[in-house]
Design a protein around this motif. Structure first.
Motif, mmCIF file in Angstrom:
data_model
loop_
_atom_site.group_PDB
_atom_site.id
_atom_site.type_symbol
_atom_site.label_atom_id
_atom_site.label_comp_id
_atom_site.label_asym_id
_atom_site.label_seq_id
_atom_site.Cartn_x
_atom_site.Cartn_y
_atom_site.Cartn_z
ATOM 1 N N LEU A 242 0.841 -1.197 0.000
ATOM 2 C CA LEU A 242 0.000 0.000 0.000
ATOM 3 C C LEU A 242 0.878 1.249 0.000
ATOM 4 O O LEU A 242 0.579 2.235 -0.679
ATOM 5 C CB LEU A 242 -0.965 0.029 1.193
ATOM 6 N N SER A 243 1.970 1.188 0.737
ATOM 7 C CA SER A 243 2.885 2.329 0.761
ATOM 8 C C SER A 243 3.357 2.651 -0.663
ATOM 9 O O SER A 243 3.343 3.805 -1.087
ATOM 10 C CB SER A 243 4.066 1.999 1.679
ATOM 11 N N GLN A 244 3.729 1.617 -1.397
ATOM 12 C CA GLN A 244 4.209 1.856 -2.771
ATOM 13 C C GLN A 244 3.103 2.402 -3.674
ATOM 14 O O GLN A 244 3.334 3.317 -4.478
ATOM 15 C CB GLN A 244 4.770 0.567 -3.356
ATOM 16 N N ASP B 154 7.987 9.565 -1.986
ATOM 17 C CA ASP B 154 9.010 8.514 -2.041
ATOM 18 C C ASP B 154 8.859 7.479 -0.936
ATOM 19 O O ASP B 154 9.314 6.348 -1.072
ATOM 20 C CB ASP B 154 10.408 9.140 -1.934
ATOM 21 N N ASP B 155 8.256 7.890 0.191
ATOM 22 C CA ASP B 155 8.175 6.964 1.322
ATOM 23 C C ASP B 155 6.947 7.303 2.159
ATOM 24 O O ASP B 155 6.396 8.397 2.010
ATOM 25 C CB ASP B 155 9.438 7.067 2.178
ATOM 26 N N MET B 156 6.561 6.369 3.028
ATOM 27 C CA MET B 156 5.292 6.572 3.745
ATOM 28 C C MET B 156 5.278 5.849 5.077
ATOM 29 O O MET B 156 5.916 4.811 5.232
ATOM 30 C CB MET B 156 4.160 6.046 2.858
ATOM 31 N N THR B 157 4.542 6.414 6.046
ATOM 32 C CA THR B 157 4.280 5.712 7.307
ATOM 33 C C THR B 157 2.775 5.617 7.514
ATOM 34 O O THR B 157 2.034 6.516 7.122
ATOM 35 C CB THR B 157 4.901 6.437 8.520
ATOM 36 N N PHE B 158 2.353 4.509 8.140
ATOM 37 C CA PHE B 158 0.928 4.349 8.461
ATOM 38 C C PHE B 158 0.670 4.468 9.954
ATOM 39 O O PHE B 158 -0.395 4.114 10.427
ATOM 40 C CB PHE B 158 0.419 2.995 7.944
#
Ligand code: PLP
Length: 483
Positions: free
Chosen positions: A111-113, A122-126
């Motif tokens: 899901l991050s991608q 470019d990047d992610m936190t949940f």
């Protein structure tokens, strides 16, 4: 309606705890509570009926139109709930060995991608549990970035006057001073005001685009360029992503960090404060500061990695509200890139259609084409009839329609902010527009009747002020009789 505590009868109900299948541990005395908890005692049937009765008194997406502006109350396909309810996902424990939860970590990574691709990040936190929590986290990244460069003089965050109240609050909670800038006549950012506000003390800008009056800022790339030129970073409040997902990307507009409300745009039912997710995406330059632990793929294995010395740390226990992530993953995979864009386009189309159906009788605050929502200005109606935005909103309840957002954004007086969303049909929009029109007629003919609305709901007009000032949040047990 009686409360559970009032329905309770001593000794009723039953406990169906399974027999203990692990060695019993006797807690020490200090860990034991002194008095038994005062829980309501009811049979299963009574409990089931109680909650069913409650649910019938509420209005949800399954009951009817819910055009609550800025909240994206769209219908959430049930398949996404079903996916999130698969036992492999619901039966896990956050502390079990990572080798036994590879699928879950893969879901987080996938899901991050996908969301990075949708947003241009470019990047992610949940980890953050809601939009406001995401804002707090995103602004903390900006703060950590400036500090990591020894750039300690950047103490101000610029926020336009149309912003959601959580924006200045999140910046303030990170220790920043807020610089409020006015909107131009078209509802967008006033470029001159922005230029005047920028300086060596600017840490960043927080912006919602399309903004809370439903306008896509035509100067957006110039705005982000100006902020970068002054050494600041750009924060995108993604609560309105439903208008642009799959069509245009915040990353390409020049934003460095964003939050998404997965519970608005990506298919988790919300309202009533249920679990949400304020996923935070960022550009490469901010990635070292993201919360830990982070999901990292090492030699075909997913691991949870804490080895990010510049991280701002944790903002929530474990990995965020995982089931919300699963609904979003299921939603994005079901729609695909074409479906995502089509949803956004239909959301914009529906808003414009409904605006057209209303604008000859309800002045629109900012004319021209809107994005996914629009704001009506009822100040003239109030002047001429005494009926306020609140009266019209309450009148809608008698027709089974949830009111739009009221009195927001603050820059429009007597505002009603309507967001129909893509999941409503043309017929529904036409029916509801007719209801809006007839309520306006009523305001001229019988304003008193509207002041008294609603008449058909389980409770009549509530005293908002008293509810907010003196909320009753717990059951008031009668004092226990003396022994
Ligand atoms: C809903 C919303 C938020 C806050 O999100 P929560 O999940 O309610 O904390 C922030 N900004 C905008 C524009 C919103 O509509």
């Amino acid at each position: 309606m009686e409360l559970l505590f009032e329905k309770s009868r001593c000794g009723r109900g039953l406990s169906l705890l399974p027999a203990c299948d692990v060695p019993e541990v006797q807690p020490c005395d200090c860990q034991l509570r002194k008095d038994a908890p005062r829980l309501p005692q009811l049979s299963e049937a009574e409990l089931s009926r109680h909650y069913t009765a409650l649910s019938k008194r509420a209005h949800g997406l399954n009951d009817g139109f819910y055009p609550l502006g800025s909240c994206t109350m769209k219908y959430n396909p049930k398949i996404n709930d079903e996916m999130a309810n698969l036992p492999g996902f619901t039966g896990i424990h956050p502390l079990q060995p990572v080798s036994s939860m590879q699928g879950c970590l893969k879901a987080l990574d996938e899901l991050s991608q996908l969301l990075c691709a949708i947003t241009g990040m470019d990047d992610m936190t949940f980890q953050p549990a809601a939009g406001a929590h995401g804002e707090f986290t995103g602004i903390a990244l900006i703060k950590a970035y400036h500090e990591s460069r020894g750039d300690m003089g950047r103490k101000k965050i610029i926020v336009p006057d149309s912003a959601h109240g959580t924006n200045p609050a999140s910046a303030n909670m990170n220790g920043f001073a807020i610089v409020n800038i006015p909107s131009a006549a078209d509802g967008c950012i006033d470029l001159e005001a922005l230029k005047a506000a920028l300086g060596p003390d600017t840490a960043g800008l927080m912006l919602t685009n399309p903004n809370t009056v439903g306008k896509f800022d035509k100067n957006i790339t110039e705005i982000t360029r100006l902020v970068h030129e002054a050494g600041g970073l750009c924060y995108y409040d993604g609560a309105n992503l439903n208008a642009v997902m799959g069509v245009v990307r915040p990353g390409d507009m020049g934003f460095d960090v964003i939050h998404l409300n997965l519970h608005k745009t990506f298919s988790t039912p919300h309202g009533g404060g249920g679990p949400g997710s304020g996923a935070v995406g960022c550009k490469e330059i901010l990635a070292p500061f993201l919360p830990i632990p982070r999901v990292v793929k090492k030699e075909e294995q997913y691991v949870l990695c804490n080895d990010f010395p510049q991280s701002i740390g944790k903002v929530k226990s474990f990995y965020g509200n995982f089931l919300v992530v699963l609904r979003a993953l299921s939603y994005v995979l079901t729609l695909g890139s074409e479906g995502i864009a089509e949803a956004a386009e239909n959301a914009v189309l529906n808003a414009n259609y409904m605006k057209k159906l209303l604008e000859d009788v309800y002045p629109v605050a900012f004319v021209d084409t809107c994005m996914h929502e629009f704001v009506l200005d009822l100040s003239q109606l109030k002047k001429e009839t005494g009926c306020s935005a609140m009266d019209i909103a309450k009148g809608l309840l008698d027709y089974g329609v949830h009111p739009p957002t009221m009195y927001f954004p603050l820059i429009v007086h007597e505002a009603l902010m309507i967001e129909p969303t893509e999941t409503e049909s043309k017929e529904t929009l036409e029916e509801v527009a007719e209801i809006f029109r007839s309520l306006r007629e009523k305001a001229y003919q019988d304003p008193e009747a509207l002041h008294n609305a609603p008449l058909s709901t389980p409770v009549r007009r509530l005293d908002d002020v008293r509810a907010a000032r003196t909320p009753v949040l717990k059951y008031d047990f009668e004092p226990a009789p003396a022994e």
